[in-house]
Design an enzyme around this catalytic site. Structure first.
Site, PDB file in Angstrom:
ATOM      1  N   GLU A   1      50.858  35.447  39.669  1.00 59.99           N
ATOM      2  CA  GLU A   1      49.597  35.387  40.414  1.00 59.99           C
ATOM      3  C   GLU A   1      49.519  34.018  41.056  1.00 59.99           C
ATOM      4  O   GLU A   1      49.505  33.006  40.354  1.00 59.99           O
ATOM      5  CB  GLU A   1      48.386  35.589  39.491  1.00 59.99           C
ATOM      6  CG  GLU A   1      48.401  36.914  38.751  1.00 59.99           C
ATOM      7  CD  GLU A   1      47.177  37.127  37.857  1.00 59.99           C
ATOM      8  OE1 GLU A   1      46.228  36.314  37.936  1.00 59.99           O
ATOM      9  OE2 GLU A   1      47.179  38.096  37.080  1.00 59.99           O
TER      10      GLU A   1
ATOM     11  N   GLU B   1      48.131  37.946  30.774  1.00 65.74           N
ATOM     12  CA  GLU B   1      47.597  36.626  30.386  1.00 65.74           C
ATOM     13  C   GLU B   1      47.132  36.582  28.940  1.00 65.74           C
ATOM     14  O   GLU B   1      45.947  36.365  28.657  1.00 65.74           O
ATOM     15  CB  GLU B   1      46.434  36.256  31.317  1.00 65.74           C
ATOM     16  CG  GLU B   1      46.870  36.053  32.753  1.00 65.74           C
ATOM     17  CD  GLU B   1      45.702  35.768  33.698  1.00 65.74           C
ATOM     18  OE1 GLU B   1      44.541  35.942  33.287  1.00 65.74           O
ATOM     19  OE2 GLU B   1      45.957  35.391  34.847  1.00 65.74           O
TER      20      GLU B   1
ATOM     21  N   MET C   1      33.653  37.000  43.942  1.00 64.61           N
ATOM     22  CA  MET C   1      33.710  35.720  44.650  1.00 64.61           C
ATOM     23  C   MET C   1      35.148  35.205  44.797  1.00 64.61           C
ATOM     24  O   MET C   1      35.369  34.154  45.385  1.00 64.61           O
ATOM     25  CB  MET C   1      32.860  34.659  43.937  1.00 64.61           C
ATOM     26  CG  MET C   1      31.410  35.053  43.692  1.00 64.61           C
ATOM     27  SD  MET C   1      30.466  35.485  45.168  1.00 64.61           S
ATOM     28  CE  MET C   1      30.079  33.862  45.828  1.00 64.61           C
TER      29      MET C   1
HETATM   30 ZN   LIG Z   1      44.566  36.516  36.364  1.00 70.64          ZN
END
Ligand SMILES: [Zn+2]
Ligand SMILES: [Zn+2]
Ligand SMILES: [Zn+2]
Lengths: 669, 669, 669
Positions: A340, A153, A390
Site C-alpha cells: 500500500e 496489517e 477522507m
Molecule cells: Zn492499510
C-alpha cells in the site's frame, strides 16, 4: 500452467488496491481497463470482503468474486488475493463473542471496525482455516491469481496483543511449554523480587492492570507469546495456501514501525515481505530523533526520507536482506513490495496534508532503490462510504483522476531495473531488545527507535547504503556492523558478534548494549555481560538527562553534547576516545574502543555521526556526506539521487529540483 | 535481655535496605561484613519476602531467614524486620481474589507487582495477622532484631483507597457507626442538594464513577474511611508485635507527600516515624510553587532543599514534633528515620539523573539536622531482576561500590549528634483540609501543597526553623503559628487557636482559612465561621485568577502581585495592611490584622515573605535571610549550613562549595 | 382564570433560581420578599428536589412545596416549576439500577451527583411520567405557577448518550423502524466497507469500544437515536403538563454549545426555549477560532461577546427565530429566556475569575438585545453544601448581597422593551452536519463550531444582526444566507437552497458544504453532490494543513492566508474570485461564485470577512465595521451599543466606558 511463471520482470512494476465490492458492478470492467492503461500490473483485493464471500454461516457466495477475478484477468491484471480474516463478520462474532480481544484496560474490543479478534482464539483459528481453505479451493489455481496476502496489517490498531479471553487462557500453557517447571519460570523472571512467585501455572495472567508496573520479564514473555500466536495464526493459513495454490506466492503486508510482534518470526514461511508505506502519516506519528515541529513542517508534504528508508531497509531484511529474482519462479517479483503506497492525502493522522507535487513519484523511486520490486498504490478509487471517506485514491470520489494518478501516469518505470541492494553496513535490530528498552526507558525522551534511528540517519547522511538485519543474522560481507540499541545480548549473540569482529568487521555499539539477559534481567556481572571481553570494559555509570540538562563530551573529534542519556565506562583493555567533561561523569570515558569494537555511551546525533565517520573510514566504506533532505540510494548498479526538500538545492555542482529524483548509472553523486 | 536497649546513640547512625532473598546465599556473609565496614549499623529486610517465608499456604520456610538474621547478627548489624504484607503471594490472591482492590475507574487492580490488597478486606486482615504472628513468634526476641517496620509505604501507587470490593462493602457500616442515623448523614453531607438523600445504608457506595463530580462531603468521609482502614490494618499488626516482640520498636516508612490517608491517625501507636526520601524523583513530581523548568533544572541533581526539608519536618512532627532519645529505652534511636534514602539514580521518574557529587552526603546531613536519628540507604545492591533494575544501590549490579557508597564511606557521622530540633515557628497541617482544598480547587494551579509550601519556603528562606504540626496540636512554645491552608476549622479548632493567640502567639492565616465545616460544607455565616471573632473580619470576595491574570496589591511593604488566588475581606475589628489595586477587588482589603492574627488573602510568594518577615520580627524570632539554594538548619546546638546550588556561593563572607555543607557550633551563619 | 394571562410584559423581566429545600424554612419569607424588592418577577424552583417530594417510594410529601409556592405567591413572585427528573433519588436507582446510563468506556455511570439515567429506560420513563403527573395534578393550576421547565440541562455532563443498558437495547429496534430491512441499513451505512454487514438486528450495538474508529454512519444514526430518546422523554412530560396545567408555558433550559442531541427536535412542542448563560466558563471551554490565551485573557472577566451572542441567536431560532409577545396569551413572556444567568464566579471551569464591574448588567442587556424576554440569575443564595459551594449567587453564603445583587439592583429594565429581533442575514446550522464534521475532522484544529463561528464572528464584527437557523428553515426575508459548515446536503436541502437563491438571496458556503449524504457517505459524484448545479463547480482537492503550514490566497481583495483547511474547485459555470498561490494547490480556485452563490474553500478569518463584506454590500445589507470588543445588537427599534473591553474605547466620536452599554433609539452607532 499458470501465468505466474510466465512474465519476466525487468523493472519495477506497479499496482493498486481495489475493492470491487464497494462499487456497482458496472464499474468493474472500466476500472480494470483503466488500471491496465495506467501501467499497473497488479491489483490486490478482498481482504475485507468476508461478509460478501460468506454472507451467512456456511453460505458461500463466490459469484461476484468469480466475476471480479475474471474481469481483472480479461484486462491483463494479475491479482493478489487476500484471506479476509482481518474482518470476521457480525454473524461470526455474535455467535462466538469469545473471539473478541481484550485491551490492556480490560475492555472487550468490539465489532464495528476491523481486526476484532484474538489471535489465540481456537474458535477463530478454526474459522480462519475454514475460510482460507474455501477461498484456496476455489481460487488457488485461478489464472488471475499471482499470489496471496494473509490477512492485513497484523497488529494495526494495537491488536497484536489481547489481554484477556483466549490469549489469557493460552498464555500459561505457552509458558509451561517454554519453561517446563514453575521454578524455572520464577527464576527466569526474578519473581522473588516482590513476592511474585507462582505455585500454579493457572495463577499467571497477562501483565496488565497490575497495581504498579509489571515485571519486565513477565511483559517480555507475554510479548513473545503474543508474537508466537500471530506466527501460528498465519502459518495455518500459509499451509493451506501452499497445499491448494501451488506456484503462487504468499506474503503479508506489514505496518510502519509496528512493534507489537517479532516481525522476523512472523515473516518466516512467507515468500517475501510487503509493507504499507504512508510517509506523511508516518511523519506526524514518528518524528525523527532530535527533531520537532521544524522537521515535521519541512517534510510535511514528502515525509522525512530516512524514516521511510529505514522501513524499506527493515522489511527488505526480514527474510535475509538479499532479495533476488526467481525464488518464486523466473520472472516473479520476489519483493519486498510496497503493498500500500500513499498516493494522496491519508485520513488517520491529526493533520493530513496533500503530498507535494512529485512526492508520489519520489516515493515510488525510493521504494525501488531500497529494493522494492512492486509498488502498489492505496487505493484505486477513494471510498465513498464508511471510515475512510477522507482518504484519497488514484481516482477521486467522483472517479476523476486525482493528483497521484497523474504522477503515476507520467512515471517511466523502465529506469528502475530490479536487482540487488548491496550494502557494506548493517544496522542490527531485535524485537526483544526493543521491548525491554521501551519497557524501562529510564529517560522519557529516549526510545529504542529514537536510539536506532539516530545511528541509521547518521549513516544515511553520509550517503552510505544500509541493511537493517536481525541481531543474530549472518554478518559476513559487512565491513561495519552497528548495534545502536541491542540491549539484550545472550552468550550466543555475544559469541556471534565476537566471531564477526574477529573476521574483520568493525562493530559499533550504542549505550545499554548487552545490559540485559535473554530473560530480561541485567547481567549479574554488569553490562556488558558476555560481551565484556570483546568490549574490554565495564559499565561505570548511566545518567538519564532531563530535557533541560546536557552533558559535554570532549575528544579528538572535538566537543559534543549529549542529551537524554550518557553512560560511562571502566576500561580494561579498551582505550578511551572521548571523555565526559563536567557534571557527575566528569573525566569518565564516553566513547571507548577495543580493537574492532567501538562503544558510544552518549546519546548525541553529532557525536554518533563523527564516530561513525571514523569507523567507516577505517573500514574503507565509501562515504558521501549529504546536505539535509538530499539522499543517495543504490540498486542494481544505479544510484538514485533524491531531493526531499521543498526547495531546489545545488549539490555537487548539480541543481536538484524540489521534491525530485535522478537515476544515475554507477553514480557516486 | 535484648540488644535493643544496650547501645548508646550519640550521633546519627546509618543503615541500608537489603534483600538477601534476591542474591545467592554465598553473598550474605560478605555483604553483612561490608555493610559493617562501611559504618552501617542497621539493615532493613524482608518486606517483600512473603513468598519465601510461606511458599505455599501454611508451609513456612524460616531456614533462610534464620540464616540471614544470624549472618547480620554475627556481623554486628542490627535488623529492622518487616511484615511482608505489601506483597501477598500469588497462591493467596488466586485463592481469595476478593483481596484485590479496585481503582477509581472500577477496574480490579491485579497481582503482578505489589500492594495488591484492599485494607478493608477481612480475609486479608486475617492473613496479615497470621503472617505477622508467625514472624513475631519466630523472631520477636531474636537478638539481631532492633525493631519492626509494618508493611511498606502505605498508599504508594495510589493504593490508599479501594473503590470496590471489601472497601465498598465496609463503607456503609463505617458511616452508620459514625452517624447513627441516615438523617444525620444526609444533613451532614447536604444530600438534599441534588436529591442525593439516602434511605438505606446499603445505598451508599464509594464516590467514584458518578455522572458529575461527587459531593465533596461524600468524598471527605470516604477518604476518612479509607484512612481508618489503614490505621486499623496496621494496629492489628502492631498489637501482635507488641505482644510478641517486647522491647523492639515498631515503625512504618511513610512516603513523600503521600495524601491518601491521614498520617497522624496512622502514626498513632508507632514508636517513631520513618520516611522514604528520594529528592530527585520528588523534584520531578512535586515542583515548588512558582517554579518551573528552571527550578527543576537548577536542582536536578540535588533536589529542591525546601521540598525535602518540609517532609523531614512533617514526619518529625507526626508524633508530636519533639523527638528525643530514650522513649524506647536508653540509647535507642527514636526517629524520625529516613528508612530509604536515595543514594544514586532512582528509576521511577520520567527522568532520573545521577545525583551531583556530594549530594548523598548533603542529603544525609540535612536529614540529621531536621531530626533524623538514622539514615538508611536504598538499597544495598542494585537489583539484577524485575521492576527496579534501573534503580541504583550502594553496590552496582556487578557488586562494585557505586558513587553513593564512596560518599557514605567518606562521611564523618560524629559531627551529627542527636538531640532536639527546636523551632519557634509552627506550620499547621491537616489532611481533612488538604482533601477539601484539593477536591474543589476552584483554580487549577492552586493546591493545598502549593499554598502550604509557599509559606514554608518563605520561612526557610528567612533562615527560620519550622515545625510542621497538626492543626490541633499543642501550640505552646511557638512564637508564630502559620496556617497556610487550613480550610476546615471546627469550633473546637477555632477555640484552640484563639487560646494560643491569647497566650501570645502570632497567628498567620492564608486564604480560605475557616471556610469549611468539619462536614465539608461552608460555614452558613460565611468565612471565617467560628474564627470570625478572632479575625475581626468576614470574607468579601474570592477571585480565581487564570494564569495570564494577576492582581496588584499595595501596602506599606510595597507593591506586590497575586496570582492564582485573591480574596478580600470586610473588616470589623481588623485593620487593613494591604489593599488590592485595580480589577474587581479594587480598594478591598488583601491583608488584614486583628491583634495577634494576620490574614493574607492573596497567593503571592513575595507578599507572603514580606508579611511573615514583619510578623517574625514582631514576635522576636531571629531571621537570617538566605540566598536561593543556601539553607540553615539547626539541631542539638549545631547549625548545618548548606549550599544546594551546583555552583559555589559566597555568603556572609564565607565561600560555600557547590553541593556541600558545614556544621557550625551554635552557628548563626 | 389563571394569573399567567394577566400581566402585560412591556419590557425585560428578571428572575432567579432558588432552592427553598436547601435552607431553613424561616428564610423563605424574607427571601421571597427580598427577591420582589430587588425587582425580580420570576423564581425557578424544584428541579433537584425529588427526594423531598417523594422521600420514599410512593410516599409524597407536598407540604413543604405547598408552603414554598404559597410564600412566593404571597410575595408576588411567579414560579417556574420544574420536573425533578435530572435527579432520580437513591431509592429509585438502587431498586432499578438498570436506569443508570453507561459511558463510552463501558462503565456504568453511578448515583451520587445528577443526571444518572438513560433516556431510553422504560422503567425510568414510567417514573418520569409518574412524578410529572403527581406534580402537575397538585400544582398544575396553582396561581403562583407561571409555567414549567422540563428536567434540567439535557445532555449536561455528557449525558445525552448512553452506550449500554437501556439505550443499547432500544437502538436496534429504532433502526428497524427507520430502515425496515437490514439490506437497507447495510447499504445506507456502507457496511460492506470492512465486512461490517449485519444479518440480524440484534447484532447491532452502540458504536463504542470498537477496535478502530467506528463507521461514521453508524455513529450518525446512534446520535440521532439518542437525540430521539431525549425528545421522546420530554414529550411524555409535556403531554402530561399540557393536560393538567392549562395556560402555563412549558420550556426547557438548554446548555451552551451542547452537541449531544438535535436541539431543533427536542425544542419541538415547547412554548419557547430558554438557555443557561455562563459567559466566563464558556470562554475557558470554548475559545473562539484563531484566538488563544490572549483572547481568553482580554475577555476573562466578561466573556467573549460573540460566543455569548451566538448562543442567544441559536436558541432564539430553535422554534423559528421569530419570538413575539402573546403566543402564550397576552402579556406572557414568550422567550427566549436566559433561565440561568451567571451573576458572579462560577465553579466549574479550570479558572473561575470574578466578573468585571458592570458585567452582570452587560450580560443582561445583551440578552435582551438578542431576544430574551426574561433573564433569571443563578442562583439566589450561594449554596453552603455539596458540589457547588464555590459557585456564587446573588446572596453570599452569609446572606449578604454579593456583587451581582448590587448590579441588578441598579439596573433599569424599562430601557429594554420587548419586541422582535429583525435580521437580514441567516447563518445555517444543523446537528447532523455537526456530528459528521467532527467525527471525521481530518484536521485536528478544525471543528464545526470553529468553522461556523468564524463566519458568525465576521458578521458580528461588521455590525450585522444575525439569525442562527436550521439549514432547512424558511429562508424568505433573508438577504444573505450563510452555510459555514453544512456538510450534509440532501437533495431536498439542495432544492430548498436553490429556491432561495432563485428568489434573490445571496448564499455563501464554507468548505465541505454538500460533501456528505444524509446517510453519512460522500456523494458518489463528489462534492457538491446535488448542489453542484447551483454552485457551478466540483471539488478539486482538499488540504488539511498542520498548524505550522499555511496556504497563500490571492484575489482582488488582496492576499490572505489559509490555515487548518484549504480546498479547491474545478469551475464549470462558476467564476473564480480567489486563487491559491504556492503549494500543491497553486493556481487552483479558492473562492468561487456562480450568480448568487459564493463558496469560500479556505479557512481564513480575514478572507471570510472580506468576502462577506462584498456579499453583504451586493445584497444591500447595511454594515458598521466595529473594533474588537465593541458590538451592536438591535431589537424593538433600539440599538444596544456595547463595549466588552476592559478599557474605555472611543468609537464613532463617542467614549465607551469599560464593560458598559448604551441603548440608542433607532441607533446606527
Ligand atoms: Zn492499510
Ligand atoms: Zn520504596
Ligand atoms: Zn445549571
Amino acid at each position: 500452467m499458470t501465468q505466474s511463471k510466465s512474465t519476466p520482470v525487468p523493472h519495477l512494476q506497479l499496482g493498486s488496491c481495489d475493492y470491487p465490492e464497494h462499487v456497482p458492478q458496472d464499474r468493474w470492467v472500466p476500472y480494470a481497463q483503466q488500471q491496465k492503461e495506467l501501467g499497473l500490473s497488479y491489483v490486490r483485493i478482498a481482504e475485507f470482503a468476508w461478509s460478501r464471500m460468506e454472507p451467512r454461516p456456511g453460505e458461500y457466495d463466490w459469484a461476484w468474486l468469480d466475476t471480479a477475478l475474471d474481469t481483472y484477468h480479461a484486462a491483463g491484471m494479475r491479482v493478489v488475493l487476500c484471506t479476509p480474516t482481518p474482518t470476521p463478520p457480525a454473524w461470526l462474532i455474535r455467535a462466538h463473542p469469545e473471539i473478541l480481544p481484550m485491551d490492556a484496560q480490560g475492555r472487550v474490543r468490539e465489532f464495528g471496525a476491523r481486526r476484532q479478534y484474538d489471535f489465540a482464539s481456537p474458535v477463530y483459528r478454526e474459522h480462519s482455516r475454514r475460510i482460507t481453505r474455501a477461498m484456496a479451493e476455489r481460487y488457488g489455481t485461478h489464472p488471475a491469481v499471482a499470489g496471496w496476502q494473509t490477512d492485513n496489517e497484523f497488529g494495526c490498531h494495537n491488536t497484536a496483543r489481547s489481554y484477556g479471553g483466549a490469549s489469557a487462557e493460552a498464555f500459561p500453557g505457552w509458558l509451561e511449554r517454554k519453561y517446563g517447571t514453575l521454578d524455572a519460570l520464577n527464576t527466569a523472571w526474578g519473581n522473588v523480587f516482590w513476592s511474585m512467585e507462582y505455585t500454579d501455572w493457572a495463577q499467571i495472567k497477562p501483565p496488565n492492570l497490575t497495581v504498579a508496573e509489571p515485571n519486565p520479564s513477565h511483559v517480555l514473555d507475554f510479548y513473545r507469546f503474543a508474537s508466537a500466536m500471530i506466527a501460528e495464526f498465519q502459518a495455518e493459513q500459509v499451509a493451506i495456501l501452499r497445499e491448494l495454490s501451488p506456484g503462487r506466492f504468499v506474503t503479508h503486508n506489514f505496518m510502519i514501525f509496528e512493534t507489537g510482534f517479532d516481525h522476523y518470526e512472523v515473516a518466516k514461511g512467507l515468500d517475501f515481505v510487503t509493507w504499507d508505506n504512508y510517509p506523511l502519516g508516518m511523519l506526524e506519528f514518528f518524528a525523527p530523533p532530535g527533531s520537532g515541529e521544524d522537521v515535521k513542517t519541512h517534510f510535511a508534504r514528502t515525509g522525512q526520507p530516512d524514516l521511510i528508508a529505514f522501513n524499506h531497509d527493515l522489511y527488505r531484511g526480514l527474510l535475509g536482506g538479499k532479495n533476488a529474482l526467481g525464488r518464486n519462479g523466473a520472472g516473479t517479483p520476489n519483493g519486498p513490495w510496497v503493498m500500500e503506497q500513499q498516493c494522496g492525502q491519508v485520513n488517520w493522522a491529526p493533520f493530513n496534508p496533500l503530498p507535494a507535487d512529485g512526492a508520489v513519484q519520489l516515493w515510488t523511486a525510493q521504494a525501488w532503490a531500497h529494493g522494492a520490486d512492486v509498488v502498489s498504490y492505496f487505493r484505486w478509487r477513494a471510498a465513498t462510504m464508511a471510515q475512510e471517506v477522507m482518504h484519497s485514491g488514484l481516482l477521486r470520489h467522483d472517479e476523476t483522476p486525482d493528483r497521484g494518478f497523474t504522477e503515476v501516469a507520467e512515471l517511466d518505470t523502465t529506469q528502475f531495473p530490479v536487482g540487488e541492494v548491496s550494502a557494506k553496513v548493517a544496522v542490527l535490530h531485535d524485537y526483544d531488545s526493543l521491548w525491554l528498552y521501551d519497557e524501562q526507558k529510564h529517560s522519557a525522551n529516549l526510545s529504542y527507535w529514537t536510539q536506532t534511528l539516530t545511528y541509521y540517519m547518521a549513516l544515511r547522511g553520509l550517503g552510505v547504503d544500509v541493511d537493517v538485519i536481525h541481531a543474530d543474522a549472518d554478518l559476513s560481507g559487512y565491513a561495519v556492523v552497528v548495534a545502536p540499541a541491542i540491549t539484550l545480548v545472550s552468550k550466543e549473540r555475544a559469541a556471534h558478534w565476537t566471531a564477526a569482529v574477529q573476521a574483520g568487521a568493525k562493530l559499533v555499539c550504542g549505550p545499554r548494549t548487552a545490559f540485559r539477559t535473554p530473560g530480561g534481567e541485567t547481567w549479574a556481572d554488569g553490562q556488558f555481560g558476555p560481551l565484556s571481553a570483546l568490549v574490554g570494559a565495564k559499565l561505570l555509570q548511566y545518567d538519564s538527562l532531563r530535557p533541560t540538562l546536557s552533558q559535554k563530551i570532549d575528544g579528538d573529534g572535538g566537543q559534543f553534547e549529549a542529551h537524554a542519556w550518557a553512560e560511562s565506562y571502566r576500561t580494561q583493555d579498551a582505550e578511551t576516545l572521548y571523555t565526559y567533561a563536567g557534571g557527575p561523569l566528569d573525566g569518565q570515558s564516553a566513547v571507548i574502543r577495543n580493537g574492532g569494537v567501538t562503544v558510544i555511551g552518549a546519546h548525541s546525533e553529532k557525536l554518533v555521526g563523527s564516530v561513525l565517520t571514523g569507523v567507516l573510514a577505517d573500514a574503507d566504506v565509501s562515504m558521501t556526506p549529504l546536505p539535509d533532505g538530499v539522499r543517495l540510494s543504490r540498486r542494481a548498479g544505479r544510484t538514485l539521487l533524491q531531493n526531499w526538500n521543498p526547495d531546489a538545492v545545488t549539490w555537487n555542482g548539480r541543481r536538484l529540483e524540489p521534491v525530485s529524483f535522478t537515476v544515475l548509472e554507477n553514480g557516486n553523486g
